[in-house]
Scaffold this active site. Structure first.
Site, PDB file in Angstrom:
ATOM      1  N   ASP A 305       0.867  -1.172   0.000  1.00 16.81           N
ATOM      2  CA  ASP A 305       0.000   0.000   0.000  1.00 16.81           C
ATOM      3  C   ASP A 305       0.913   1.235   0.000  1.00 16.81           C
ATOM      4  O   ASP A 305       2.143   1.125   0.108  1.00 16.81           O
ATOM      5  CB  ASP A 305      -0.966  -0.004   1.187  1.00 16.81           C
ATOM      6  CG  ASP A 305      -2.182   0.877   0.903  1.00 16.81           C
ATOM      7  OD1 ASP A 305      -2.135   1.681  -0.047  1.00 16.81           O
ATOM      8  OD2 ASP A 305      -3.187   0.781   1.634  1.00 16.81           O
TER       9      ASP A 305
HETATM   10  C1  BGC Z   1      -5.060   3.181   0.131  1.00 16.30           C
HETATM   11  C2  BGC Z   1      -5.275   2.112  -0.914  1.00 16.30           C
HETATM   12  C3  BGC Z   1      -5.143   2.688  -2.294  1.00 16.30           C
HETATM   13  C4  BGC Z   1      -3.805   3.357  -2.414  1.00 16.30           C
HETATM   14  C5  BGC Z   1      -3.521   3.923  -3.788  1.00 16.30           C
HETATM   15  C6  BGC Z   1      -3.839   4.012  -0.122  1.00 16.30           C
HETATM   16  O1  BGC Z   1      -3.812   5.129   0.689  1.00 16.30           O
HETATM   17  O2  BGC Z   1      -4.995   2.581   1.395  1.00 16.30           O
HETATM   18  O3  BGC Z   1      -6.530   1.520  -0.727  1.00 16.30           O
HETATM   19  O4  BGC Z   1      -5.325   1.691  -3.248  1.00 16.30           O
HETATM   20  O5  BGC Z   1      -3.733   4.408  -1.470  1.00 16.30           O
HETATM   21  O6  BGC Z   1      -4.263   5.044  -4.045  1.00 16.30           O
END
Ligand code: BGC
Length: 783
Positions: A305
């Protein structure tokens, strides 16, 4: 456009034609690995050939994923990202909207990087691209797997027409605590339902099982299962908080939906922000490798993530970014989202022997395999189709699907005196801060939304009434009394701010004139989603005060509750005759709501989370253990020295699986084909007669629950094991059958073995988790 991908310069290697691959950046000759017939080589050979030409740093470059940032088509090469792509330091980019911009970046990868390896282009296409579907929690309330598949298909069709080949969905984190804002992004509290819905969405996105070598269709994209794992269990629902959980609980309650999506052939997995066994998920070898790959057979790649590798430092389990990236890679993480850790440090780590080139090869191969299956090596521009970009996005066809799906997600909680559906006559007062907003209706995570194209609830109602009734409108209130508080939940998607007294007076004025009042109130889009935890789940202050004033007028009031989570509606249940939870219904929600409010469609959604009586009950979920001193739900009196609270009775305000219709359903007696079976190979059938006893044709969601009465470890009071969404004409009745199989009785025991233990079970079927018909089943030991 260069055609270097189908290069004509071949060298003979065995029976295969293998391309000459230039090693000098100056010649910029690209890899092309085709068979004699000009077809792309089988995946393994293709990637072997390609990797043989890659330097260590180029391999590490494939493991890097960054946000594209604000680029212009002409100047892309001069940006940080553009430069990194040209250097071969980038495997993919994400969250960039605009075909031209994406094509400009893909061009750099193809034309300016030494080997011309195409980019993965990701986006959080969470519930639609421009045609927005309801938020995932709402979608789960449809209990409609076919609809989920359609959502995936339409989202993929639109995203792939806009240059995207990878979505960060489905999210199947079990969330038991409604204070957590990201409960809006998943399928609620039940592991079985969440798995089934996540698998259907994945199939819709990909149209193929990515465990095979099948190349995805050009209008399909790779899915990414997230957030692996246990993110929904953050303590007190506070965002990014600690998670601490027994392995028994993980296995039985939290991990099954991820496993179901892996088994559906998802191509990638995103590690979560939280700790697992006091190690950050991104660095947790047991979860990322032993469980995910060895136990479940996952074959794709794992991406972190956002900046999760860098966050390992804050968790305090690595001394610097280099050590954190070594930990992540060795745990089984393949791609680094936004920490810039792998590209910076892994080459050095190989030199020091902390990781091997083989570790990097493994990760690199997994990413190249995904690119291969996306067809990017055959045609790096297959997702940059200008024609499709014009025809396939926000089309009438896609919007109709979104409208139909949205209508299935509303949950009718209360309908005293059959106030709903409303007749198109007289004067209708539409009041509330969500009634005329365009940018909030799609809900959280609407990266590609195009609110300027959407219809507000007010506009949709005006159209639906078509002069047959008069629509009066007043905003009536702000979201919160405190301007700052409101801003926290707006995040740029602002709601007009006005004078509280003036707005209230306007609302009361039109309420006086009206025959019926429809209130569009609740949360804004970004009062749920990432970093949107709340400690009080009641209707925000000014809105509830206005609602109370409106109720006092004595006019019938319908509350459309906008929410990204289960909110507390105890006061509303007591004072408002009709309540429908409408969540955030996507771009077509205005029309979808009118379809239901005015009775062209019948509501059929059922809750996938328990709705609490007070915030203090959280975490609240139906599939809990019994405790040593159980007290029944809704017990009238407080019971001393028993498992209940002084100030509120046990149980939810509205239970899991609950939802009303414009018709009524009657459940007959439950019958089992046998009440006793011997261990091992058996299958019995549970049958129940369901009758539509009202006057409208409608859908009902018939639910199957099972309880294991005595086991070697304590088992939940009930668990969902099956469901059927059925359509019954008015007056029609049907026998509904569920196969009960040994698999349904299995659980992970104290040794983490998946077992069925002989003994007594309750088989329950009903229209929600509380009102069920029950029969007993005994599984006998071998004689
Ligand atoms: C989130 C994810 C997301 C990623 C990319 C993160 O802050 O937890 O769910 O896919 O950002 O945008």
């Amino acid at each position: 456009m260069r055609t270097a991908f189908i290069s004509l310069s071949f060298l003979l290697a065995g029976s295969l034609m293998v391309p000459a691959i230039a090693h000098t950046p100056a010649s910029k000759k690209k890899v092309a690995t085709t068979t004699q017939k000009g077809k792309i080589l089988p995946m393994k050979e293709y990637i072997d050939q390609l990797m043989a030409k890659m330097t260590l740093q180029e391999k590490i470059g494939q493991l890097n994923l960054m946000v594209a940032g604000d680029i212009t088509t002409g100047g892309a090469l001069n940006t940080q990202v553009g430069g990194d792509i040209a250097k071969g330091n980038m495997g993919g980019v994400f969250n960039i909207k605009g075909l031209d911009k994406i094509k400009a970046l893909q061009d750099i990868a193809i034309k300016n990087s030494r080997l011309g390896i195409p980019l993965l282009v990701g986006m959080d296409v969470i519930h639609g691209y421009e045609t927005m579907f309801p938020i995932p929690l709402a979608l789960s309330c449809s209990w409609d797997t076919e609809a989920m598949k359609k959502v995936g298909e339409v989202s993929a069709k639109e995203a792939s027409a806009a240059g995207i080949n990878w979505t960060y969905s489905p999210m199947v984190d079990i969330a038991l605590d409604a204070r957590w804002g990201r409960i809006s992004e998943g399928n609620g509290e039940d592991p079985y339902l969440s798995g089934v819905m996540g698998a259907a969405l994945t199939q819709g996105y990909q149209g193929a099982d990515m465990r095979t070598e099948e190349i995805l269709r050009a209008d399909r994209i790779m899915a990414c299962l997230k957030h692996f794992a246990l993110y929904g269990a953050v303590e007190s629902g506070k965002e990014y908080n600690t998670v601490d959980m027994s392995r028994i609980r993980m296995m039985n309650q939290y991990l099954p939906p991820y496993e179901a999506v892996v088994k559906a052939g998802v191509g990638s997995v995103m590690s979560s922000f939280n700790l697992i066994d006091y190690t950050p998920a991104t660095a947790n070898h047991w979860m990322m490798t032993d469980v995910l790959r060895k136990q479940w057979g996952f074959k794709g790649f794992v991406v972190t993530d956002y900046a999760s590798i860098a966050e390992i430092l804050n968790h305090g389990t690595a001394k610097d970014l280099k050590e954190a990236s070594e930990q992540a890679l060795l745990a089984g993480t393949d791609m680094d989202m936004c920490s810039n850790a792998f590209v910076k440090h892994l080459e050095q780590s190989v030199a020091e022997g902390k990781v091997t080139e083989e570790d990097i090869n493994t990760a690199c191969r997994r990413i190249l395999e995904a690119k291969y299956k996306l067809g990017l090596f055959s045609n790096p521009y297959r997702y940059c189709n200008a024609k499709r970009n014009k025809t396939d996005i926000y089309s009438a066809e896609n919007r109709q699907i979104a409208r139909d799906v949205a209508a299935e997600t509303f949950v009718l909680l209360k309908n005293e005196g059959n106030l709903l559906p409303l007749k198109k006559q007289g004067k209708i007062a539409l009041i509330g801060p969500l009634a005329d907003t365009r940018n909030n209706i799609a809900g959280t995570w609407s990266v590609a939304q195009a609110p300027e194209k959407y219809t507000t609830i007010k506009e949709a109602m005006e159209k639906a009434l078509d002069g047959k009734a008069t629509l009066l409108y007043a905003q009536g209130s702000n979201i919160w009394r405190d301007r700052e508080l409101q801003k926290n939940g707006e995040q740029g998607k602002s709601i007009a701010w006005g004078d509280e007294v003036k707005m209230k007076n306007e609302a009361l004025q039109i309420a006086k004139e009206a025959d019926v009042i429809v209130c569009a109130m609740g949360e804004t889009a970004d009062m749920s989603g990432e970093c949107a935890s709340r400690t009080n789940l009641e209707m925000p202050d000014v809105q509830q005060e206005l609602l109370a004033e409106l109720a006092k007028t004595g006019k019938p009031v319908v509350l459309l509750n906008f929410a990204g989570r289960p909110t507390v509606l105890s006061w509303e249940k007591e004072h408002i005759p009709a309540i429908m939870n409408v969540w955030f219904g996507g771009s077509e929600v205005g029309d979808a709501l009118c379809d239901v409010i005015f009775g062209d469609k019948v509501p059929s959604g059922k809750l996938t989370t328990s709705m609490p009586k007070t915030t203090g009950q959280e975490p609240l979920y139906y599939n809990h253990q019994n405790t040593g001193r159980p007290v029944p739900d809704d017990n009238q009196k407080f019971a001393k020295f028993a498992s209940n609270c002084l100030d509120v009775s046990n149980g939810p305000l509205y239970p899991f699986g609950y939802g009303l219709s414009y018709t009524t359903f009657e459940y007959g007696d439950l019958k089992l084909s046998s009440h006793e079976v011997n261990m091992d190979d058996w299958k019995i059938t549970a049958t129940i007669n369901v009758k539509n006893t009202g006057s409208r044709d409608a859908d009902e969601i018939v639910q199957l629950y099972i309880r294991d009465m005595v086991a070697s470890i304590s088992r939940p009071v009930k668990e969902l094991k099956g469901f059927q969404r059925i359509h019954l004409a008015a007056g029609e009745s049907r026998e509904i059958c569920f196969d009960i199989t040994p698999e349904m009785l299995k659980f992970y025991n104290a040794e983490l073995k998946h077992v069925i233990e002989p003994g007594d079970f309750q088989i329950m079927v009903g229209g929600n988790s509380k009102e069920v018909k029950t029969q007993n089943l005994t599984v006998k030991k071998h004689p």
